[in-house]
Design an enzyme around this catalytic site. Structure first.
Site, mmCIF file in Angstrom:
data_model
loop_
_atom_site.group_PDB
_atom_site.id
_atom_site.type_symbol
_atom_site.label_atom_id
_atom_site.label_comp_id
_atom_site.label_asym_id
_atom_site.label_seq_id
_atom_site.Cartn_x
_atom_site.Cartn_y
_atom_site.Cartn_z
ATOM 1 N N TYR A 143 0.858 -1.187 0.000
ATOM 2 C CA TYR A 143 0.000 0.000 0.000
ATOM 3 C C TYR A 143 0.890 1.231 0.000
ATOM 4 O O TYR A 143 1.839 1.321 0.788
ATOM 5 C CB TYR A 143 -0.895 0.004 1.245
ATOM 6 C CG TYR A 143 -1.806 1.216 1.342
ATOM 7 C CD1 TYR A 143 -2.846 1.411 0.428
ATOM 8 C CD2 TYR A 143 -1.636 2.148 2.354
ATOM 9 C CE1 TYR A 143 -3.683 2.511 0.524
ATOM 10 C CE2 TYR A 143 -2.476 3.253 2.460
ATOM 11 C CZ TYR A 143 -3.493 3.434 1.544
ATOM 12 O OH TYR A 143 -4.318 4.517 1.642
ATOM 13 N N ASP A 238 9.305 3.072 0.144
ATOM 14 C CA ASP A 238 8.219 3.701 0.895
ATOM 15 C C ASP A 238 8.394 3.281 2.353
ATOM 16 O O ASP A 238 7.980 2.194 2.761
ATOM 17 C CB ASP A 238 6.869 3.245 0.328
ATOM 18 C CG ASP A 238 5.692 3.874 1.081
ATOM 19 O OD1 ASP A 238 5.945 4.571 2.090
ATOM 20 O OD2 ASP A 238 4.542 3.650 0.672
ATOM 21 N N LYS A 266 3.754 9.011 8.947
ATOM 22 C CA LYS A 266 3.468 8.427 10.256
ATOM 23 C C LYS A 266 4.413 8.929 11.359
ATOM 24 O O LYS A 266 4.156 9.990 11.916
ATOM 25 C CB LYS A 266 3.408 6.898 10.153
ATOM 26 C CG LYS A 266 2.306 6.473 9.160
ATOM 27 C CD LYS A 266 1.862 5.030 9.195
ATOM 28 C CE LYS A 266 0.586 4.863 8.377
ATOM 29 N NZ LYS A 266 0.708 4.136 7.146
HETATM 30 C C1 LIG Z 1 0.057 4.621 5.731
HETATM 31 C C2 LIG Z 1 0.890 4.428 4.536
HETATM 32 C C3 LIG Z 1 0.873 5.324 3.465
HETATM 33 C C4 LIG Z 1 -0.101 6.464 3.390
HETATM 34 O O1 LIG Z 1 0.084 7.392 4.407
HETATM 35 P P1 LIG Z 1 -1.158 8.353 4.785
HETATM 36 O O2 LIG Z 1 -0.565 9.303 5.775
HETATM 37 O O3 LIG Z 1 -2.202 7.448 5.367
HETATM 38 O O4 LIG Z 1 -1.615 9.015 3.556
HETATM 39 C C5 LIG Z 1 1.771 5.147 2.440
HETATM 40 N N1 LIG Z 1 2.635 4.121 2.448
HETATM 41 C C6 LIG Z 1 2.672 3.222 3.455
HETATM 42 C C7 LIG Z 1 3.679 2.129 3.429
HETATM 43 C C8 LIG Z 1 1.778 3.328 4.528
HETATM 44 O O5 LIG Z 1 1.781 2.404 5.479
#
Ligand SMILES: *Cc1c(COP(=O)(O)O)cnc(C)c1O
Length: 423
Positions: A143, A238, A266
């Site tokens: 994701y 990511d 995060k």
């Molecule tokens: C949570 C998440 C996102 C998106 O971050 P948001 O602040 O919810 O938009 C992108 N990449 C990864 C790996 C994530 O866990």
């Protein structure tokens, strides 16, 4: 009398689609209604009905120091007293950028944004602008936020032909995304053999955390690095979950593989909405106003969020990651054993302060394997644990997160709850 949570949820459903502002919070996949939270501190949250919960969601990762950490709170309040937003440069955004670079040297330059979604979306735009190529290779089950090009799944067995995974994403955009199974280097090679000259970047969660936890196989990240270099594509890690979690320096430090671009989120906001992308200076200088790739944000580098992020990273620099990892490992293994003793098949994946208990015998190394886990059993487990005062992720395909605020007593109490569960 209905609970206060139930009453709020009924009101919420009339003004918020599904009663929530982010889908998984609705608890649909675990077959119950959400509880509404009034406050949180350390490892605990309290619902509006006064139920105390030991929390293993931790806002989906950001609260690695624990909820309402004193130093983060102090920094945020002090910043707020000076004004919530300026729409002009502020000192803390420079401090935070410098601190991030010192912790993750591959991020020579960074750009602050307001969410992880924005970070990944912008990093891909930059990769496309820099390489002058259009295609993006991602991995099944990873994701990267909700921007159009990431919401794709493989169409009828033709892995290189992507169809949108949701209405609202044009086929033409989904078609720019290529998919490969996680941990499958041969599949990546095959995609590059077919499309190498068109692939701008490979984006990956270097430890997958959004289908439950799946660590990278030995050599997998190194292999991606080699393939990207060979074809002139950028490698994007990511690290929105893994940054400052699987090691202070993230997965790139832990596994010794250097990406071209990194996305963060995060944890760097300490609970405030922040995201960030960065990488080599020569690439980052393609971003406006240095270069032609446009990306902007009214609240980017927000002073309160920057102060909270700085305090969080400073707190983490003083924290004992090895100790938390060791405690989490024993705790997760004990949990798995207790569930196996109830006759449940359990595959445990653990790394650092993250783990997932999959209700399956199959080793989970990719999305296909994760899908063999029994969701109904997880739902039952979730509901009973919440009744016993333990808040797990409201989906079997998520990680459990521990934090530096979780005490041995918390972990013991959680194991006691697991003992009482009937599956
Ligand atoms: C949570 C998440 C996102 C998106 O971050 P948001 O602040 O919810 O938009 C992108 N990449 C990864 C790996 C994530 O866990």
């Amino acid at each position: 009398m209905p609970s206060k949570s139930a009453a709020y949820f009924e009101r919420a459903a009339k003004v918020l689609p599904g009663g929530v502002n982010s889908p998984v919070r609705a608890c649909k996949s675990v077959g119950c209604e959400p509880v509404f939270i009034e406050r949180a501190a350390g490892s605990r949250m309290w619902t509006v009905d006064g139920l105390e919960l030991i929390d293993y969601v931790m806002s989906w990762g950001p609260m690695l120091l624990g909820h309402a950490d004193g130093s983060v709170r102090e920094a945020a309040v002090a910043a707020l007293d000076k004004g919530a937003s300026f729409g002009a440069p502020c000192p803390d955004e420079v401090e935070l950028a410098e601190l991030i670079r010192s912790i993750m040297p591959s991020m020579e330059m960074v750009r602050m944004v307001s969410s992880g979604t924005e970070a990944t979306m912008s990093a891909v735009r930059l990769a496309r602008g820099y390489t002058k190529r259009d295609k993006v290779l991602k991995f099944e089950g990873c994701y990267h936020g909700h921007s159009d090009g990431f919401l794709v799944s493989a169409g009828s067995g033709v892995a290189t032909l992507c169809i949108p995974g949701t209405p609202g994403v044009p086929d033409a955009i989904a078609a720019q995304t290529l998919l490969a199974p996680y941990n499958d280097l041969a599949a990546v090679e095959a995609r590059f053999a077919a499309h190498g000259a068109d692939i701008a970047c490979v984006i990956i969660e270097p430890v997958a955390g959004n289908v439950g936890l799946i660590p990278p196989a030995r050599g997998f990240l190194e292999g991606l690095r080699e393939i990207c270099t060979k074809y002139g594509a950028l490698l994007i890690f990511d690290e929105v979950i893994t940054g400052f979690r699987v090691a202070l320096g993230g997965a790139q430090a832990r596994f010794g593989v250097t990406p071209d671009l990194t996305t963060l989120g995060k944890i760097i906001g300490g609970g405030f909405p922040v995201g960030c992308y960065g990488g080599r200076r020569e690439i980052m200088e393609h971003i406006a106003p240095c270069g032609p790739v446009y990306q902007a944000g009214t609240l980017s580098g927000n002073p309160v969020a920057m102060a909270a992020g700085l305090a969080t990273l400073k707190g983490l620099m003083q924290s004992d990651y090895a100790a938390l990892e060791a405690r989490t490992k024993v705790f997760a293994e004990d949990m798995a054993e207790l569930l196996r003793a109830k006759g449940q098949p359990v595959t445990l994946n653990h790394l650092a302060s993250m783990f997932t208990l999959f209700f399956t015998d199959t080793p989970v190394t990719d999305y296909e394997a994760a899908k063999t886990a029994n969701s109904a059993t997880y739902g039952e487990f979730y509901r009973q644990m919440r009744g016993f005062g333990v808040n797990l992720a409201p989906s079997g395909f998520e990680c459990a997160f521990t934090s530096f605020a979780h005490t041995d007593a918390d972990l013991r109490k959680t194991l006691d709850a697991v003992r009482q569960v009937r599956l």
